[in-house]
Design a protein around this motif. Sequence first.
Motif, PDB file in Angstrom:
ATOM      1  N   GLY A   1       0.817  -1.204   0.000  1.00  0.00           N
ATOM      2  CA  GLY A   1       0.000   0.000   0.000  1.00  0.00           C
ATOM      3  C   GLY A   1       0.850   1.252   0.000  1.00  0.00           C
ATOM      4  N   ALA A   2       0.181   2.400  -0.071  1.00  0.00           N
ATOM      5  CA  ALA A   2       0.874   3.686  -0.150  1.00  0.00           C
ATOM      6  C   ALA A   2       1.738   3.956   1.078  1.00  0.00           C
ATOM      7  N   LEU A   3       1.342   3.457   2.236  1.00  0.00           N
ATOM      8  CA  LEU A   3       2.141   3.679   3.439  1.00  0.00           C
ATOM      9  C   LEU A   3       3.492   2.977   3.384  1.00  0.00           C
ATOM     10  N   GLU A   4       3.592   1.926   2.591  1.00  0.00           N
ATOM     11  CA  GLU A   4       4.846   1.183   2.491  1.00  0.00           C
ATOM     12  C   GLU A   4       5.801   1.742   1.442  1.00  0.00           C
ATOM     13  N   VAL A   5       5.339   2.646   0.606  1.00  0.00           N
ATOM     14  CA  VAL A   5       6.186   3.202  -0.455  1.00  0.00           C
ATOM     15  C   VAL A   5       7.417   3.912   0.121  1.00  0.00           C
ATOM     16  N   PRO A   6       7.272   4.833   1.083  1.00  0.00           N
ATOM     17  CA  PRO A   6       8.478   5.482   1.627  1.00  0.00           C
ATOM     18  C   PRO A   6       9.451   4.495   2.275  1.00  0.00           C
ATOM     19  N   SER A   7       8.927   3.503   2.981  1.00  0.00           N
ATOM     20  CA  SER A   7       9.808   2.504   3.607  1.00  0.00           C
ATOM     21  C   SER A   7      10.601   1.743   2.560  1.00  0.00           C
ATOM     22  N   ALA A   8       9.939   1.342   1.469  1.00  0.00           N
ATOM     23  CA  ALA A   8      10.636   0.610   0.412  1.00  0.00           C
ATOM     24  C   ALA A   8      11.717   1.472  -0.226  1.00  0.00           C
ATOM     25  N   ILE A   9      11.440   2.747  -0.418  1.00  0.00           N
ATOM     26  CA  ILE A   9      12.448   3.647  -0.982  1.00  0.00           C
ATOM     27  C   ILE A   9      13.612   3.790  -0.017  1.00  0.00           C
ATOM     28  N   GLY A  10      13.335   3.923   1.260  1.00  0.00           N
ATOM     29  CA  GLY A  10      14.406   4.022   2.256  1.00  0.00           C
ATOM     30  C   GLY A  10      15.276   2.778   2.264  1.00  0.00           C
ATOM     31  N   ILE A  11      14.664   1.599   2.184  1.00  0.00           N
ATOM     32  CA  ILE A  11      15.420   0.349   2.139  1.00  0.00           C
ATOM     33  C   ILE A  11      16.278   0.293   0.881  1.00  0.00           C
ATOM     34  N   ALA A  12      15.674   0.624  -0.258  1.00  0.00           N
ATOM     35  CA  ALA A  12      16.414   0.596  -1.526  1.00  0.00           C
ATOM     36  C   ALA A  12      17.591   1.560  -1.488  1.00  0.00           C
ATOM     37  N   ASP A  13      17.397   2.718  -0.884  1.00  0.00           N
ATOM     38  CA  ASP A  13      18.488   3.686  -0.829  1.00  0.00           C
ATOM     39  C   ASP A  13      19.650   3.164   0.004  1.00  0.00           C
ATOM     40  N   ARG A  14      19.348   2.471   1.087  1.00  0.00           N
ATOM     41  CA  ARG A  14      20.414   1.942   1.946  1.00  0.00           C
ATOM     42  C   ARG A  14      21.105   0.738   1.321  1.00  0.00           C
ATOM     43  N   LEU A  15      20.386  -0.051   0.536  1.00  0.00           N
ATOM     44  CA  LEU A  15      20.921  -1.334   0.101  1.00  0.00           C
ATOM     45  C   LEU A  15      21.176  -1.448  -1.396  1.00  0.00           C
TER      46      LEU A  15
END
Length: 182
Positions: free
Chosen positions: A58-72
């Motif tokens: 969902g939309a609430l998970e979009v920022p978290s996924a971007i944060g994870i992708a940026d770190r990894l």
Amino acid sequence: MAGTETHYILPRPEFDAPVKLLIVVAPYYKDIADDLIAGAKAEIEAAGATWDLVEVPGALEVPSAIGIADRLSNFDGYVALGCVIRGETTHYETVCNDSSRGLTLLGLQGLCIGNGILTVENREQAVVRADPAEQNKGGGAAAAALHLIALGRKWGNTRKPVGFGSGDTYKLADRGDGGTGA
């Protein structure tokens, strides 16, 4: 009325080095998400860039996924896509506000993000905004990310180390006081 207004659109940025974006989509409304993705892909490819795509619940998970992708991972920028349609509860406000806030906070940390999460009153508004032949908000979000990447490259490294880390150039021995601070 929004349909009769004209808007200035910045010229598409040009890049000397390859650009890779991650499209993060919440496909809760699959047909709308598919149109957003089509618009984003077309804009990214028109700029000569490449993309990867991931889906989140969902939309609430979009920022978290971007944060994870940026770190990894090693993406230059991100395109956030999804759709939130007002319902009968206050959940709409929570999802709209918190997903937007999360993306803004990531952007303030230096990530290049185009926000294409639609927040609408009804399905008809979403369909018009998502359609690449209509308002093309997916393409607009991709264009925003590309422009931010171009600005970051123009100004140099968009990330500067904060605090004491391995990237610090200032060392105690460099102070000329033997590290005593006197």
